[in-house]
Design an enzyme around this catalytic site. Structure first.
Site, PDB file in Angstrom:
ATOM      1  CB  ALA A 223      -0.921  -0.011   1.216  1.00  0.00           C
ATOM      2  CB  CYS A 277       9.964  -1.693  -5.651  1.00  0.00           C
ATOM      3  SG  CYS A 277      11.317  -2.774  -5.153  1.00  0.00           S
ATOM      4  CE  LYS A 280       9.553  -6.108  -6.574  1.00  0.00           C
ATOM      5  NZ  LYS A 280       8.848  -6.374  -5.331  1.00  0.00           N
TER       6      LYS A 280
HETATM    7  P1  NAD Z   1      18.178  -7.792  -5.476  1.00  0.00           P
HETATM    8  O1  NAD Z   1      17.833  -8.494  -6.723  1.00  0.00           O
HETATM    9  O2  NAD Z   1      19.112  -6.637  -5.513  1.00  0.00           O
HETATM   10  O3  NAD Z   1      18.784  -8.836  -4.430  1.00  0.00           O
HETATM   11  C1  NAD Z   1      18.232 -10.079  -4.189  1.00  0.00           C
HETATM   12  C2  NAD Z   1      19.376 -11.067  -3.996  1.00  0.00           C
HETATM   13  O4  NAD Z   1      18.830 -12.310  -3.536  1.00  0.00           O
HETATM   14  C3  NAD Z   1      20.161 -11.399  -5.262  1.00  0.00           C
HETATM   15  O5  NAD Z   1      21.521 -11.043  -5.091  1.00  0.00           O
HETATM   16  C4  NAD Z   1      19.965 -12.905  -5.454  1.00  0.00           C
HETATM   17  O6  NAD Z   1      21.117 -13.560  -5.951  1.00  0.00           O
HETATM   18  C5  NAD Z   1      19.673 -13.352  -4.043  1.00  0.00           C
HETATM   19  N1  NAD Z   1      18.969 -14.632  -3.954  1.00  0.00           N
HETATM   20  C6  NAD Z   1      17.852 -15.017  -4.622  1.00  0.00           C
HETATM   21  N2  NAD Z   1      17.505 -16.252  -4.235  1.00  0.00           N
HETATM   22  C7  NAD Z   1      18.415 -16.666  -3.332  1.00  0.00           C
HETATM   23  C8  NAD Z   1      18.588 -17.862  -2.571  1.00  0.00           C
HETATM   24  N3  NAD Z   1      17.716 -18.855  -2.671  1.00  0.00           N
HETATM   25  N4  NAD Z   1      19.641 -17.947  -1.744  1.00  0.00           N
HETATM   26  C9  NAD Z   1      20.519 -16.932  -1.626  1.00  0.00           C
HETATM   27  N5  NAD Z   1      20.405 -15.770  -2.307  1.00  0.00           N
HETATM   28  C10 NAD Z   1      19.363 -15.646  -3.146  1.00  0.00           C
HETATM   29  O7  NAD Z   1      16.785  -7.341  -4.826  1.00  0.00           O
HETATM   30  P2  NAD Z   1      16.516  -6.106  -3.864  1.00  0.00           P
HETATM   31  O8  NAD Z   1      16.372  -4.860  -4.650  1.00  0.00           O
HETATM   32  O9  NAD Z   1      17.457  -6.153  -2.728  1.00  0.00           O
HETATM   33  O10 NAD Z   1      15.044  -6.465  -3.356  1.00  0.00           O
HETATM   34  C11 NAD Z   1      14.823  -7.552  -2.496  1.00  0.00           C
HETATM   35  C12 NAD Z   1      13.406  -7.463  -1.966  1.00  0.00           C
HETATM   36  O11 NAD Z   1      13.256  -6.268  -1.204  1.00  0.00           O
HETATM   37  C13 NAD Z   1      12.319  -7.413  -3.034  1.00  0.00           C
HETATM   38  O12 NAD Z   1      11.190  -8.098  -2.570  1.00  0.00           O
HETATM   39  C14 NAD Z   1      12.002  -5.942  -3.150  1.00  0.00           C
HETATM   40  O13 NAD Z   1      10.684  -5.707  -3.573  1.00  0.00           O
HETATM   41  C15 NAD Z   1      12.180  -5.474  -1.717  1.00  0.00           C
HETATM   42  N6  NAD Z   1      12.553  -4.050  -1.564  1.00  0.00           N
HETATM   43  C16 NAD Z   1      13.492  -3.494  -2.384  1.00  0.00           C
HETATM   44  C17 NAD Z   1      13.870  -2.177  -2.190  1.00  0.00           C
HETATM   45  C18 NAD Z   1      14.905  -1.513  -3.065  1.00  0.00           C
HETATM   46  O14 NAD Z   1      15.128  -0.320  -2.888  1.00  0.00           O
HETATM   47  N7  NAD Z   1      15.551  -2.200  -3.975  1.00  0.00           N
HETATM   48  C19 NAD Z   1      13.323  -1.446  -1.125  1.00  0.00           C
HETATM   49  C20 NAD Z   1      12.390  -2.061  -0.301  1.00  0.00           C
HETATM   50  C21 NAD Z   1      12.015  -3.370  -0.525  1.00  0.00           C
HETATM   51  C1  UGA Z   2      10.611   3.354  -3.431  1.00  0.00           C
HETATM   52  C2  UGA Z   2      10.003   3.885  -2.141  1.00  0.00           C
HETATM   53  O1  UGA Z   2      10.239   5.295  -2.065  1.00  0.00           O
HETATM   54  C3  UGA Z   2      10.615   3.202  -0.922  1.00  0.00           C
HETATM   55  O2  UGA Z   2       9.969   3.645   0.254  1.00  0.00           O
HETATM   56  C4  UGA Z   2      10.454   1.687  -1.074  1.00  0.00           C
HETATM   57  O3  UGA Z   2      11.070   1.026   0.012  1.00  0.00           O
HETATM   58  C5  UGA Z   2      11.084   1.234  -2.366  1.00  0.00           C
HETATM   59  O4  UGA Z   2      10.464   1.943  -3.475  1.00  0.00           O
HETATM   60  C6  UGA Z   2      10.892  -0.223  -2.652  1.00  0.00           C
HETATM   61  O5  UGA Z   2       9.989  -0.832  -2.138  1.00  0.00           O
HETATM   62  O6  UGA Z   2      11.674  -0.674  -3.466  1.00  0.00           O
HETATM   63  P1  UGA Z   2      12.853   3.776  -4.767  1.00  0.00           P
HETATM   64  O7  UGA Z   2      12.130   3.103  -5.864  1.00  0.00           O
HETATM   65  O8  UGA Z   2      14.199   3.307  -4.411  1.00  0.00           O
HETATM   66  O9  UGA Z   2      11.986   3.705  -3.420  1.00  0.00           O
HETATM   67  O10 UGA Z   2      12.994   5.328  -5.083  1.00  0.00           O
HETATM   68  P2  UGA Z   2      11.953   6.551  -5.075  1.00  0.00           P
HETATM   69  O11 UGA Z   2      12.629   7.707  -4.500  1.00  0.00           O
HETATM   70  O12 UGA Z   2      10.665   6.172  -4.480  1.00  0.00           O
HETATM   71  O13 UGA Z   2      11.760   6.826  -6.615  1.00  0.00           O
HETATM   72  C7  UGA Z   2      11.078   5.931  -7.449  1.00  0.00           C
HETATM   73  C8  UGA Z   2      10.891   6.548  -8.811  1.00  0.00           C
HETATM   74  O14 UGA Z   2       9.964   7.616  -8.772  1.00  0.00           O
HETATM   75  C9  UGA Z   2      12.165   7.137  -9.411  1.00  0.00           C
HETATM   76  O15 UGA Z   2      12.232   6.861 -10.775  1.00  0.00           O
HETATM   77  C10 UGA Z   2      12.006   8.623  -9.156  1.00  0.00           C
HETATM   78  O16 UGA Z   2      12.739   9.415 -10.043  1.00  0.00           O
HETATM   79  C11 UGA Z   2      10.523   8.773  -9.354  1.00  0.00           C
HETATM   80  N1  UGA Z   2       9.954   9.960  -8.701  1.00  0.00           N
HETATM   81  C12 UGA Z   2      10.021  10.094  -7.354  1.00  0.00           C
HETATM   82  C13 UGA Z   2       9.326  10.934  -9.469  1.00  0.00           C
HETATM   83  O17 UGA Z   2       9.244  10.831 -10.697  1.00  0.00           O
HETATM   84  N2  UGA Z   2       8.786  12.031  -8.833  1.00  0.00           N
HETATM   85  C14 UGA Z   2       8.836  12.186  -7.488  1.00  0.00           C
HETATM   86  O18 UGA Z   2       8.302  13.208  -6.982  1.00  0.00           O
HETATM   87  C15 UGA Z   2       9.469  11.189  -6.732  1.00  0.00           C
END
Ligand code: NAD
Ligand code: UGA
Length: 467
Positions: A223, A277, A280
């Site tokens: 959400a 994210c 997705k």
């Molecule tokens: P990522 O792809 O950067 O990292 C995930 C890692 O998990 C990879 O390096 C992969 O090799 C590893 N992996 C997968 N399966 C595995 C296994 N069975 N054993 C060991 N390692 C394994 O992903 P991320 O961006 O860190 O995101 C991870 C989760 O966190 C996602 O669900 C995403 O939605 C969430 N999330 C991401 C962000 C962000 O800013 N990227 C922020 C908040 C939440």
């Molecule tokens: C976003 C959320 O902000 C985090 O709280 C969350 O944990 C994360 O997703 C996640 O679940 O992965 P992130 O995607 O890393 O973080 O970065 P943001 O700062 O949210 O920006 C996302 C996208 O929106 C970027 O492309 C950014 O340029 C764009 N954006 C952001 C805009 O176009 N306008 C804005 O005012 C803000």
């Protein structure tokens, strides 16, 4: 429960920074981050901190202090599971590309694999924590998998979603707006919640640590992202009206944001949101709504993604229109490939889609990004085209027309147009008049992020978003 040993499965954008900060703030806890990706682990262990697999301001300083003291990176997943009292799962949960829910549902393959491995290996009680973003009620499935353990081990499953944003991850982790912990309302559930809360309490104040039931915690993460992305789609949709009506989106944004009920953040018009994210997670929410029979709710959230696609496409079309309807054989420079500034992450970056449209139209693209490397850029495009079943020959030919530069000035020389796709600070400080002088005339700058101050407008056409 006194926790002194934790591990995290997944050394990505979440697992790496999150665990590094926990290790920094809790020197008495041994923190091991494991991953099956050997290259990634080797990079986390690299002596040169500039070679860490993730670029985040402040990250290398945190790793420098904690690594080797109580922070360890390893590929030995089983050993880490065995030795830890608490196991975070921070593996990727991409959109499914096959089978039921294709294109919408979250692919839980990696999460399930983790749960199976934990069930297989564990010989002592564990608290298993969902750090990945997951559909509501995933904990139920994880519990079911964990129950296949035959060694009498008790597992407690918590939801502790991560809210950090890339580019500000370390600051976000230091000063989280809130930490959310969802757990069961049982004696062991409460004890597990208390154990996790006690870890965060080392640096996060009690009022900011929110405890809820597991389903609320899981859903709150989806959400939050949906609400954030919705604001961007809202402002981007208004940017289109601005362009038609003479209103200026920066002024509109400021006027809206001064209402304290709305607030000023996340109202920056852009080329569309990117990142691994937002899209997705919203598609996952759409899928869940449909699954629960809530067609109207599903459609409501789906519009957020549809407007985002519209905005990316609108920007690409604006470039084509601005170059007399054709970009065929014209040099066009893309400034920025990362999905936002201060990160080397380009997953779902708007740049990929804009580049795709321009290459399809025959443009000669020249790309400059301060952090994203050529291999990554070509990989992003190749993945898109392979998913679309483009032939190898077509892919090779298009890649040849996408040249990546280390110097922005070279990328821009003799260009018909420059398109700013990421809001990197350095783009603001360029001498745009001097740059425009070296471009084909009349020079056109399509500033998709509104980074160029109106005052620096000179003898070139500046086409901004919503202005
Ligand atoms: P990522 O792809 O950067 O990292 C995930 C890692 O998990 C990879 O390096 C992969 O090799 C590893 N992996 C997968 N399966 C595995 C296994 N069975 N054993 C060991 N390692 C394994 O992903 P991320 O961006 O860190 O995101 C991870 C989760 O966190 C996602 O669900 C995403 O939605 C969430 N999330 C991401 C962000 C962000 O800013 N990227 C922020 C908040 C939440
Ligand atoms: C976003 C959320 O902000 C985090 O709280 C969350 O944990 C994360 O997703 C996640 O679940 O992965 P992130 O995607 O890393 O973080 O970065 P943001 O700062 O949210 O920006 C996302 C996208 O929106 C970027 O492309 C950014 O340029 C764009 N954006 C952001 C805009 O176009 N306008 C804005 O005012 C803000």
């Amino acid at each position: 429960m006194n926790v002194n040993s934790i591990c995290c499965i997944g050394a990505g954008y979440v697992g790496g920074p999150t665990m590094a900060v926990i290790a920094l703030k809790c020197p008495n806890i041994k923190v091991t981050v494991v991953d099956i990706n050997e290259q990634r682990i080797a990079a986390w262990n690299h002596a040169d901190l500039d070679q860490l697999p993730i670029y985040e301001p402040g990250l290398k300083e945190v790793v420098a202090e904690a690594r080797g003291r109580n922070l360890f990176f390893s590929t030995d997943v089983e050993k880490a599971i065995e030795e830890s009292q608490m196991i975070f799962m921070a593996v990727n949960t991409p959109t499914k590309t096959y089978g039921e829910g294709k294109g919408f549902a979250a692919d839980l393959t990696f999460v399930e694999k983790c749960a199976r491995q934990i069930a297989k290996v564990a010989t002592s009680d564990k608290i298993v924590i969902e750090k990945s973003t997951l559909p509501v009620r995933t904990a139920e499935k994880i519990k079911e998998i964990l129950s296949s353990n035959t060694k009498g081990v008790h597992f407690e499953v918590l939801s502790n979603p991560e809210f950090l944003a890339e580019g500000t991850a370390i600051q976000d982790l230091f000063k989280s707006d809130r930490v959310l912990v969802g757990g069961d309302d049982t004696k062991t559930g409460k004890a597990a919640v208390a154990a996790l809360v006690s870890i965060y309490s080392n640096w996060i104040t009690k009022e900011k640590i929110l405890t809820t039931n597991v389903w609320s915690s899981e859903l709150s993460k989806l959400a939050s992202n949906a609400m954030l992305a919705q604001r961007i789609s809202s402002i981007n949709s208004l940017s289109a009206i601005c362009e038609k009506s003479g209103a200026d989106i920066e002024e509109v944004s400021r006027a809206i944001g001064m209402d304290s009920r709305i607030g000023p953040k996340f109202l920056k018009a852009s080329v569309g949101f990117g990142g691994s994210c937002f899209q997705k997670d919203i598609l996952n929410l759409v899928y869940l709504c449909k699954h629960f029979g809530l067609a109207e709710v599903a459609e409501y959230w789906h519009q957020v993604v549809k407007i985002n696609d519209y905005q990316k496409n609108r920007f690409a079309k604006k470039i084509i229109k601005g170059l007399n309807g054709t970009v065929n054989q014209k040099k066009i420079t893309l400034l920025g490939w990362a999905f936002k500034k201060d990160t080397n992450d380009s997953r779902e970056s708007a740049a990929i889609y804009v580049a795709d449209v321009l290459l399809e139209e025959g443009a000669e693209l020249h790309v400059f990004d301060p952090m994203v490397k050529e291999a990554r850029i070509h990989q992003d495009l190749t993945a898109l085209w392979e998913a679309r079943n483009d032939s190898k020959k077509e892919i090779e030919s298009k890649l040849k027309r996408c040249v990546v530069h280390h110097e922005h000035s070279v990328a821009l020389e003799y260009s018909f147009a420059a398109a700013i796709l990421t809001e990197w600070d350095e783009f603001k400080s360029y001498n745009w008049n001097a740059i425009a002088d070296k471009m084909m005339q009349p020079a056109k700058i399509f500033d998709g992020r509104n980074v160029i101050e109106n005052s620096s407008r000179g003898e070139f056409n500046l086409i901004q978003t919503g202005r």
